[in-house]
Structure formats: structure tokens, C-alpha cells
Scaffold this motif. Structure first.
Motif, short mmCIF file in Angstrom:
data_model
loop_
_atom_site.label_atom_id
_atom_site.label_comp_id
_atom_site.label_asym_id
_atom_site.label_seq_id
_atom_site.Cartn_x
_atom_site.Cartn_y
_atom_site.Cartn_z
N MET A 42 0.87 -1.33 0.20
CA MET A 42 0.06 0.15 -0.15
C MET A 42 0.77 1.00 -0.54
N ALA A 43 0.29 2.19 -0.82
CA ALA A 43 0.99 3.67 -0.97
C ALA A 43 1.48 3.98 0.35
N THR A 44 1.65 4.22 1.87
CA THR A 44 1.23 4.23 2.91
C THR A 44 3.39 5.53 2.70
N GLU A 45 2.48 6.20 3.48
CA GLU A 45 4.21 7.07 3.86
C GLU A 45 5.48 6.54 3.75
N ASP A 60 3.41 10.52 -8.55
CA ASP A 60 2.94 11.17 -7.65
C ASP A 60 1.22 10.93 -7.29
N GLY A 61 1.07 11.07 -6.35
CA GLY A 61 -0.61 11.55 -5.94
C GLY A 61 -1.25 9.39 -5.30
N ALA A 62 -0.14 9.34 -5.01
CA ALA A 62 -0.60 8.35 -4.67
C ALA A 62 -0.93 8.06 -3.28
N ALA A 63 -1.42 7.44 -2.67
CA ALA A 63 -2.41 7.44 -1.27
C ALA A 63 -2.32 6.38 -1.19
N ALA A 64 -2.48 6.44 0.30
CA ALA A 64 -2.16 5.41 1.70
C ALA A 64 -4.06 3.49 1.08
#
Lengths: 505, 467
Positions: A42-45, A60-64
Motif C-alpha cells: 500500500m502506498a503509505t508514506e 505522484d498522488g499515490a495515497a495510502a
């Protein structure tokens, strides 16, 4: 440079899977022929950071809530094969969570309340990411279920509200951040396979409870239940809300004849109130409470064994051959822990023996606090299971990769004089943790020796022979890598300190 | 004395899990009974409001009360009356479907229906004149729901139109719905040609008074009983009303055939009613309205009590937030089209008929109506799955409305805003599709959902209301 190889990074919006499952997917995909690097997460920080570190450019713009599939391979064919493997693994995850298709088959329950109603459940085990855990827990309480709340990153205000709601419904919240519970022999989360008996545990500490359970088991004493209450339950804000409920339930349980309360350093006022509450219940209660000036967990168990009429055994120990003569020795203790309470106890035990202070990401003294990823020249204890280290990733008892990297880094550090590690066996933990850890220990020692340094490695091994991984088998593999092995975490910490220059006994 | 923690330590645990699959596997390895939720993160940005609303100490009881009232409500057809009389609707005032709307934002069919209603009331001689008047703001219009009424599709009601009057004696509520005009070129789909206006006059002059006589002479008609039966006869109460229409006609016939009137008028009234497969829809809707009305206005309740569309916006109202509307742009249904019509001809979702789903029938009872699953774009397993999926977002199972093929399980009833936000599962609505151009009429039928944003907005309002 591997970045010249064909690479693919795909973003899949809204395709959620838990971090543990994705780790398994990543591993399986990384095993595809020609794939040199694979991360499905998952695209967590934190994961974006990891991916960037691996040389992948995350859009860019990938969210959790978005799934990232990142692959690198030695050819385009390998990438295609890797992507196909991702599909197979993800499909297997979906298949595993569904009841099956066909006429009249109900779709799977989507909330814990719905899952509970489908099966007339009596207990909920919640391990969703922390920011969503409060909602699921309220749902379980409303459905009349006691809750083992494994999730961390739950605020203390929410914890109090949840526990009050639970008490109102005559159920208990075991947690948050509760790693271990045992109810009628059923292990929830991380728990060891111990003999059945009459000692009930109330634990504001997951690995502390596992340590106590395993020591009791080694002494031939069995456990009735272990009710986790969450690491903050005996702090002043929470005020022992769950501990009281747990004590009352154990007092009523015919199988339980005495109780051991295990806790990280508690608030003294709360502890005094709990003591008097336990007295009022007429319970035979023993206390294994961490803190400066208090007995360590092993000593507390030994004292409890005395009053239970059991004898104190010789705790299992394996002391490794000393490093060859003529090597230099670093001065710093480096304790790298997966278990929070084990880290805490080791820090307290070692601090009493060391003249220099120990820095830690879980230091009780704010002046000694350092971030979990920070490196220091002196003594250091890191808890890799602390909230800060688990945001967006699995607990280190499931995903040990961060600690593995750190072991290698410390081994290359001239100021590192001894490595103190924990390994906790049992249900929920890595199925074969010894091989990977033994390799890391062996590599660490080789690294040190090659630069002319000694590097004793001490492992605090919490487990029983009935655990799926087996205490004796695990100890043997680790000993083969040159580590000293202790069942008693306190003894491991003392032995580690003794390996440092000037502290040798 | 019962043991503490509901006997937790005295019984072998059966465990419900949400989250890390490994823990469920570890339990299965110990031969423990496990029920694993296929947990997914909630709708984006809702976690804080969810935690707050889930922790509202009023919530559990408020929702239990809401669905208890919803399912205990009765709906009896007691009279047929002109809207002016029933609703106190003045000349120059009009009701419409869905949430509040202004003329400039109204879609083709809504504008067409309003034009038709102005012509029908004799307020203008031509469509152009009616349109000018409507645009100039000389007329009042407000949602049917604001008067406890409901209207299918455009749902336009004017004072001279006749309404069915339904009573819920248990909760002392009354609801109204217009008479159904049949299919094809009809006002509710935005058609307003002469044929449409002529039919409306006939309905006001002939059909309404005859139906009134019929209802008054047979006494009252139990509409909830008909709904319960029609679900067992292949209807779902929104897009399929065949069995319900026949049963309603059977109840009315003795009163109709003995009504005072010319035999040709009575024959035409019977033919007209019998020819209309959706004759019953205009009774099922106010029955669902009475059910949801009974559940409305309970502080702390997260149960949806209105879903309605005006052809531009989709709006919901929630029991615990009173009369506040939470709206988003209406979506365009997906499904099958009549004749040469295609997706580009369809207007966005329109009508108060989603009250049926709000009350636990319609799309929520899809499994009861395998005969129309093709029409709304699916197959039979799809229909079964659709109904079963709705249990994940509803509070209760209806004690009276049952689905035979699901072993007479009660229909999923009482949409819970928190469950929608948590699962991301949107209510499934079966619906007709209006042509986007005023006057076109029906172009198809299909499936639609509310726009997702209604639910986080409602949740935020619920969260603000928590102490």
C-alpha cells in the motif's frame, strides 16, 4: 547499477490488502525467475519511502489506500512473468477471503460486526490499521463481543472511551496495542503454547506476558488464561479500567486459583488502587511489574513460584564460545528488540549495571529519547515494535526486515560492543524465524571480525518446546551462528552487559 | 448470577476477525471457529467522523429504535383526494421529486413535467408561456418529501391532481402519492403534449373520483400485506409491480364496479388500471415513505430515512440529522434501453421512488424478482448477491418482507450511514430512466446508486451532533 534493468511501477487505486498479506505477495513475486527486486505494498508514506529507497519512482498522488506494484527484472520477459505472479498471488488473497461463488452464496462479511453475527462469535480480534481500529472496536462492543485489539496508534482518549463503552456492555477491550492473549487455551495474536494450569495472567504488556508464560511453563506451571489489557492500562489516564475487569473475571473463573499481573512501568497510584481492588476480590495476586528498583520479570516469576509451592528450575542457557583473542571491543551495548516489554526490561536491567546512560526510542527519561532510526555512539536499546516504527507496516515479529537491516548496520559500527537481540516464538510469530536471524548473526559477526573487532551476540529467546517453532530447535540454530541464548530476558541483558569492555565478569 | 464479561472465560471462543489474515490463519491452525471479515478501509477521509459517530452512546439504541419503528409501521390506503385538499397545496404551487431544486438547475424531464403541470392547471396556454413563467420565479415549488408525499420520476404534483392517502395508525402518520399515469409519454417522464394533458384531466375528472368511491366503499386496503405477498410472487416493488398491481386491482374491483358513474367511465378506469404494470408503485412508495417517516428524527440514529433524486441532485436525509439534505450530483443509471434509445439519451437519476430501497424493498429485494434481473442488467446470481450485499449496510432484516429464495430471510432494511462509509458499499437502486430531453418519456430501466459523497457529508453532520 541495478536501476538500468527493466522496471515497472503500477498504481492500483482502492485495492486494499493488509501489509502482512502483501509482504507474502512481495516475497512470492520476488521468487519469480529473473525478478531482481519486487515490492507490492500500500502506498503509505513509509512504503513510498521504502520504494523510493529501492530506486522505484512512485507516481505522484499515490495515497495510502492505493496499491503499488513495483518490479525490477533482468529482462522484459521477467517483468511480465513477475506481473503475472502478482496477479496469481493477489487472486489467491481474494479467494482466501471469500466464501466462494455460485447461486445463493453470501458475499463475505465486510465489517467485524457482520462477521460476528454470521458466526455467533464471542470474541473479536481486530488488527486493522490504527486509524480505523476505533470504529471496528465500537462495532464489536455493540455486537456484544469482547475485543482483542491488536492495532496500535490508537489515542489514549479513544482508549478510555472504548473501555468505558465496553464496561457498559459487560465486555472487555484487551488493548489497544495488545499483542498477546490466551482465552481457554486459544492463543490470540502472539502467544506461546504453554501447559494448561491454574495461573491466570493479566498483562499490560504483550511480550512481558509471553516471557512470564514461558518461564512458568519451563518451571512446570500452567496457565488458565492470559487477559491482555494494553500497555497503557495502568497509566494514570486509563487508570486500570481493563485490569479491574480482567481481575474480576479471573476471580470468578473456577479454573484460576492465582493471578500474576504483568505490566510495563505503571503509574504508582493506579497500581496501589489495583492492588487494593485485587485484595477486595480475595484473589491471590502476584506482581510482575517492570520499573527501576523493582524485581525483573524473572525474579518476579521466581518469587511467585515460591508462593505457588513450585520450585525454581535452572532457566535454559547456552553461552557461546568467546570471540578469538586479540580483537578490539566496542564499548556500546546495542539492544535491538521486537518485543516492547523485553526491550524495556533489558534497558532497566542493563542501566543498573552500566555507568553510561542508555538511549532509546522508548526511554522513560525524555533526555535519553532518540528516534528509532537514529544511530548513537553509546548504549542504545531500540524497540522496533513501537508505534512510530510500525506505521504503515507490519509488526517486527511478523516483518523483521527493519531490524535485520539494523543488525547489519550495527555490526559495521566500531562503537558496537555487543548485540542484544530478542526472538519471540509462538502462534502469530514468523513460522521459521531462526534461519534468517542466524544468518544475520553470522554475517554480523563476520563483518566485525573482518575489521578486527569482537562482536558477542546475545539472544533473549522467549518460547516453549510446544511452540510451532520449538524452543530447543530454534536455540540450536542460533547457537550454531555463535550466539548465546537465554530464556530469561533479564539474564540475557546481564550477560550482554558482561560482554562489554570493563564489565567482563 | 451470570459470570463476568458475558461468560467469556467459561466458553470456547468463536472469533470474529478484521485485519491481518495471519491471525485468522493462526486461529484456524488451532482448530478455533473463525469468522473473518473481508475488511477494507472506509471511504476516504471518514475515519475521524466514523470513530466519533460509532462512539456516540446514543447510536446503538437510536438505530434499534429507528428500525423497530420502520418495520412496525403499517400502511393502509384510506382515501383518494385532490392534492390541493390533502396537502393544502395552493394554485401556483408545485411539488417535485428529490431534494430542493431551482428551475435553472432542473433537468429536461423535470422542466418538462413542471411545464406540463402549469398547462394542466390552466395557468398558461402554451409551453413557451409556461416555461417563461417558471423561469421568472412566479411559482413556488418544493420537494414532495417536505409534505410527507412522494412522487415517481419527476414527481410533479399540482393542486388539481388526485393523490392516494395512506395512513400508519401505529405511528399516526399520513403519506400521499399521485396516481400512476401508465407507461410511455407521461408527465412524470417529462412529457407534456396534448395527449399527456388530456389524460391528466381524465384522471382528475374521472379516475380520481371513481377510485375515491372504490376505496371508501371497500373500507381500507392493507398495503403492507400486499407488499409482503408480492415479494413472494416475483416482484421487488420498484421496477416490477405486476403481482402487486393485480392484488391491488382485486381489492379495488368490488368498489369500482359498484361506484356511481357511467359504465363506460368505470370500464375505462378498470381497463386503465389493469393495463398498468406499475399501478401498485404509487402505493408501494407511500407505504415505504410511512415506514421511513416512522424512523425519522431519532437523535443519534444513523439510519437513512430518505433517498430521493430530482434529476440533477441525489439527496439523502438521515434519522438523527432531521430535515437536512445531503446531496451530490445524480448519477445516470446503467441498464437496458427501449427501442433506439441509448445511454446518451438518458437523464441522470430522477424520482422519489428510491424510497422503496430506503424502506427495504426495490433493489434491496432484487433476489425476490429474478424475472427482471436481465432488464436491469444482470443474471440471477447477481440478483441474489445484490440483495445479500445490502445486509452489509443495513441495520435489520424486515420481519414481514421476505425473500423466498433466500430461505425467507427478511429483506435488508434500514441503511446505516456508518456501514456505507465503512464498507464503501452503496445502496443498490432499481430504477426507470427518463429521456434527457423534456417530453421524451421513458428511455429504459436499470441500476443506479447514490453518489458516494452524500454519505461522508451525512456522517460529518452526525459527528457534529455528538456531544
Amino acid at each position: 547499477m541495478t536501476t538500468d534493468q527493466p522496471t515497472v511501477v503500477e498504481l492500483r487505486r482502492g485495492a486494499y490488502h493488509d501489509s502482512v498479506s502483501l509482504m507474502q505477495v512481495s516475497r512470492a513475486v520476488a521468487g519469480t525467475e529473473g525478478i531482481t527486486s519486487a515490492q507490492v505494498a500500500m502506498a503509505t508514506e513509509l512504503n513510498v519511502e521504502v520504494l523510493t529507497g529501492m530506486g522505484f519512482a512512485v507516481p505522484d498522488g499515490a495515497a495510502a489506500n492505493d496499491l503499488v506494484v513495483a518490479l525490477r527484472g533482468d529482462s522484459d520477459e521477467a517483468i511480465q512473468a513477475g506481473l503475472a505472479a502478482v496477479e496469481v498471488e493477489l487472486a489467491a488473497l481474494r479467494a482466501g477471503s471469500r466464501g466462494g461463488g455460485g447461486m445463493g452464496e453470501a458475499p463475505p462479511p465486510r465489517t467485524v460486526g457482520s462477521a460476528a453475527r454470521a458466526a455467533d462469535a464471542t470474541l473479536a480480534l481486530i488488527s486493522v490499521p490504527g486509524q480505523h481500529a476505533v470504529t471496528e472496536t465500537y462495532d464489536a462492543i455493540a455486537a456484544g463481543l469482547s475485543v482483542m485489539l491488536f492495532s496500535d496508534n490508537v489515542s489514549v482518549e479513544d482508549e478510555i472511551r472504548l473501555k468505558d463503552a465496553a464496561r457498559g456492555a459487560d465486555v472487555i477491550v484487551m488493548g489497544p496495542d495488545c499483542g498477546t492473549a490466551l482465552v481457554r487455551g486459544v492463543a490470540l495474536g502472539f502467544a506461546n503454547v504453554v501447559r494448561e494450569g491454574s495461573v491466570g495472567l493479566v498483562a499490560a504488556s504483550g511480550t512481558g506476558a509471553q516471557q512470564v508464560m514461558c518461564l512458568l511453563d519451563a518451571a512446570g506451571v500452567g496457565v488458565s488464561h492470559c487477559i491482555g489489557v494494553g500497555g497503557r492500562d495502568l497509566k494514570s489516564a486509563v487508570g486500570g479500567r481493563s485490569t479491574r475487569q480482567a481481575l474480576a473475571a479471573l476471580a470468578d473463573d473456577p479454573q484460576t486459583t492465582s493471578v500474576i499481573v504483568v505490566s510495563k512501568p505503571p503509574d504508582d497510584t493506579v497500581l496501589a488502587e489495583i492492588r487494593s481492588y485485587a485484595d477486595d476480590l480475595g484473589l491471590d495476586v502476584h506482581w510482575a511489574i517492570l520499573g527501576e528498583g523493582r524485581p525483573d520479570l524473572t525474579a518476579a516469576v521466581e518469587s511467585a513460584l515460591g508462593s505457588l509451592g513450585a520450585s525454581v528450575p535452572t532457566w535454559p542457557v547456552h553461552v557461546a564460545e568467546p570471540d578469538p583473542e586479540g580483537l578490539t571491543r566496542g564499548a556500546g551495548l546495542r539492544g535491538l528488540f521486537c518485543g516492547g516489554t523485553l526491550a524495556d526490561e533489558a534497558m532497566i536491567v542493563a542501566a543498573e549495571l552500566l555507568s553510561e546512560p542508555i538511549r532509546s526510542n522508548i526511554a522513560h527519561d525524555a533526555a535519553l529519547h532518540v528516534g528509532g532510526h537514529e544511530r548513537v555512539a553509546g548504549h542504545l536499546v531500540v524497540d522496533f515494535g513501537d508505534d512510530e516504527m510500525t506505521q504503515g507496516r507490519a509488526h517486527p515479529m511478523i516483518d523483521p526486515s527493519l531490524r535485520m537491516e539494523r543488525i547489519a548496520a550495527e555490526a559495521a559500527d566500531a562503537s558496537c560492543g555487543v548485540l542484544l537481540l530478542d526472538l519471540v516464538l509462538g502462534h502469530g510469530a514468523h513460522p521459521v524465524p531462526a534461519l534468517e536471524l542466524a544468518d544475520a548473526i553470522r554475517d554480523a559477526r563476520v563483518t566485525a571480525h573482518e575489521s578486527g573487532r569482537a562482536l558477542p551476540v546475545v539472544v533473549s529467546l522467549t518460547g516453549t518446546d510446544d511452540d510451532p517453532q520449538g524452543y530447543a530447535r530454534t536455540a540450536e540454530v542460533l547457537a550454531g551462528a555463535g550466539a548465546s541464548i537465554f530464556l530469561s530476558n533479564a539474564a540475557a541483558a546481564r550477560h550482554a552487559v558482561a560482554q562489554l569492555e570493563g564489565n567482563a565478569s | 448470577m451470570t459470570s463476568p464479561l458475558r461468560g467469556l472465560l467459561g466458553t470456547d471462543p468463536v472469533v470474529a476477525t478484521a485485519g491481518v489474515g495471519l491471525f485468522a490463519d493462526a486461529l484456524r491452525d488451532q482448530a478455533v471457529a473463525v469468522s473473518e471479515a473481508d475488511w477494507q478501509p472506509p471511504m476516504e477521509g471518514t475515519e475521524t467522523d466514523l470513530a466519533r459517530v460509532m462512539g456516540d452512546p446514543r447510536r446503538v439504541e437510536a438505530n434499534a429504535t429507528a428500525v423497530a419503528r420502520m418495520t412496525a409501521s403499517t400502511a393502509t390506503l384510506v382515501d383518494v383526494v385532490p392534492a390541493g385538499e390533502a396537502l393544502g397545496l395552493e394554485k401556483g404551487s408545485f411539488l417535485h421529486a428529490g431534494p430542493p431544486l431551482t428551475w435553472d438547475r432542473a433537468s429536461g424531464p423535470m422542466q418538462g413535467a413542471l411545464i406540463g403541470a402549469v398547462l394542466f392547471e390552466g395557468l398558461a396556454d402554451t409551453a413557451e408561456e409556461a416555461e417563461r413563467q417558471l423561469a421568472s420565479g412566479v411559482y413556488e415549488f418544493e420537494p414532495c418529501h417536505h409534505r410527507d408525499a412522494v412522487g415517481p420520476m419527476a414527481g410533479v404534483v399540482s393542486p388539481s391532481m388526485w393523490m392516494y392517502e395512506l395512513r400508519d395508525e401505529v405511528h399516526d402518520n399520513t403519506s400521499w402519492c399521485s396516481l400512476n399515469e401508465g407507461l410511455g409519454k407521461v408527465l412524470r417522464y417529462g412529457a407534456y403534449n396534448e395527449e399527456v394533458i388530456t389524460r391528466l384531466h381524465w384522471m382528475t375528472d374521472v379516475l380520481g373520483p371513481l377510485l375515491r368511491q372504490a376505496v371508501r366503499s371497500v373500507g381500507s386496503i392493507d398495503i403492507t400485506a400486499i407488499i409482503a405477498q408480492m415479494l413472494q410472487m416475483g416482484d421487488e416493488g420498484h421496477n416490477r409491480n405486476r403481482a402487486g398491481s393485480l392484488m391491488l386491482l382485486r381489492e379495488l374491483l368490488p368498489g369500482l364496479v359498484t361506484a356511481e358513474g357511467s359504465s363506460s367511465d368505470i370500464a375505462e378506469a378498470v381497463r386503465f388500471s389493469g393495463a398498468n404494470e406499475h399501478f401498485f408503485l404509487n402505493l408501494g412508495m407511500p407505504a415505504a415513505k410511512l415506514a421511513t417517516l416512522a424512523a425519522h428524527g431519532i437523535p443519534g440514529s444513523t439510519i437513512v430515512t430518505t433517498m430521493a433524486r430530482n434529476g440533477t441532485d441525489f439527496g439523502i436525509r438521515v434519522s438523527g440529522t432531521g430535515d437536512e439534505w445531503f446531496t451530490g450530483p445524480a448519477l445516470t443509471p446503467e441498464g437496458l434501453f427501449l427501442g433506439d434509445f441509448g445511454p446518451e439519451d438518458a437523464n441522470p437519476d430522477i424520482g422519489d421512488s428510491a424510497i422503496t430501497e430506503t424502506g427495504g424493498i426495490g433493489g434491496f429485494a432484487m433476489a425476490a424478482a429474478p424475472a427482471i434481473v436481465k432488464f436491469v442488467g444482470g443474471d440471477v446470481p447477481f440478483a441474489l448477491e445484490a440483495t445479500q450485499r445490502m445486509y452489509e449496510i443495513t441495520e435489520a432484516e424486515h420481519p414481514v418482507y421476505q425473500v423466498p429464495i433466500l430461505e425467507f430471510r427478511g429483506t435488508p432494511t434500514g441503511i446505516d450511514v456508518t456501514k456505507v462509509a465503512r464498507t464503501g458499499i452503496l445502496p443498490q437502486i432499481n430504477t426507470g430512466m427518463a429521456g434527457a430531453v423534456a417530453g421524451t418519456g421513458q428511455v429504459g430501466a436499470g441500476l443506479v446508486t447514490p453518489p458516494a459523497e452524500c454519505f461522508p457529508a451525512a456522517l460529518a453532520s452526525l459527528a457534529r451532533a455528538v456531544d
